[in-house]
Design an enzyme around this catalytic site. Sequence first.
Site, short mmCIF file in Angstrom:
data_model
loop_
_atom_site.label_atom_id
_atom_site.label_comp_id
_atom_site.label_asym_id
_atom_site.label_seq_id
_atom_site.Cartn_x
_atom_site.Cartn_y
_atom_site.Cartn_z
N SER A 234 0.75 -1.25 0.00
CA SER A 234 0.00 0.00 0.00
C SER A 234 0.78 1.30 0.00
CB SER A 234 -0.99 0.04 1.15
OG SER A 234 -1.74 -1.15 1.21
N SER A 272 -1.92 -4.20 -2.80
CA SER A 272 -1.52 -2.83 -2.46
C SER A 272 -2.74 -1.93 -2.39
CB SER A 272 -0.53 -2.30 -3.51
OG SER A 272 0.06 -1.10 -3.09
N ASP A 274 -3.92 1.49 -2.42
CA ASP A 274 -3.36 2.77 -2.86
C ASP A 274 -4.45 3.84 -2.85
OD1 ASP A 274 -0.95 1.39 -3.34
OD2 ASP A 274 -1.68 0.79 -5.31
#
Length: 357
Positions: A234, A272, A274
């Site tokens: 992230s 991830s 984001d």
Amino acid sequence: MNPLVNRPRARDLGVVVGALPTGAHNAITDVPGVLVGHTTIEDDADLHTGVTAIVPGQLGPDRWTLPAAVYTGNGYGKLVGSTQVSELGVLESPIVLTGTLSVFRAADALLTYLMDRRPDVLSLNPLVGETNDGHLSDIRRRPITERHVLDAVTGASAQQPAEGCVGAGTGTTALGYKAGVGTSSRTVPAADRQVTIGALTQSNFGGVLTALGVPLPVEELIPDADRTAPPGNSCMIVVATDAPLDARQLGRLARRAIFAMGRVGASYSNGSGDYAIAFSTAGPDQPPIPDAQLDPVFAAVLDSVEEALLNSIFTATTTRGVGGRVSHALPYEAAVRRLAAASRLTDSVLQPAKSDG
């Protein structure tokens, strides 16, 4: 060089992103009224985590909300309070960043802060994000307490924020290297005024580090580096500006903040989370800048986020964490040699814009 760390920022080494001038600190705190505070938990063994608070000073008795937007690049994460920001287009709290399993305790602590400030309000919306620092820190211990959050919020200042292994970036890794918190800013003309755009990142994502278009893969710069670093985990990006923009326009800024991750080699992997948060501190009586005049602001977002991401890695230091795992700092001498060979470095660092103060 950043006086708050013992490693240089990217710009100190001639790694200059774009041609736009920076603010006085080259930090998100160049946006008037925006403050940053950190609380760091570091025991040199199993705990490497903390709290970073971005505090808009404009939030107060005269004005309890600011225009804001959230953009989700990949939703594998926890951003408490984000749906209300997206629905109503307003921010009503400081933004707190921390480690994944501590996000809920941090949100409760931030709620305490908000309730103390506004005893007459029935419901409030704390905004708290995270990245997973479990590669280096024992996240199941959930070490963040109310005091850690309140100290970061109430101790926030307008000075140049510490970067690297501090606050919410203490235990993060990105693009194969030890990472952390990074920040940067730009000043640009937009419509009939000069505006400032600042970015702060909590970097903890996968890919191959790329600076000014030059790949700097960890396996080449540190051949014997620990290869157990996770592929994702992230990135949180906060963009602040004093440009008068509405929530829809701030959503456009937030999207470009996520786009900027691609410039430094992000893989945007499955795991991830984001996210980008963008808010404006401009007075409510100022009409929004017309969309047709936003190109300089978009450029400023892309450049400031890119440089903040690079700073988060350049300033971070090698860290040994839980289970003996190691995340290695970028060997910036080797990186500079590679960038110099590609003719990417500048000999004259751009001067910051003059401060009105």
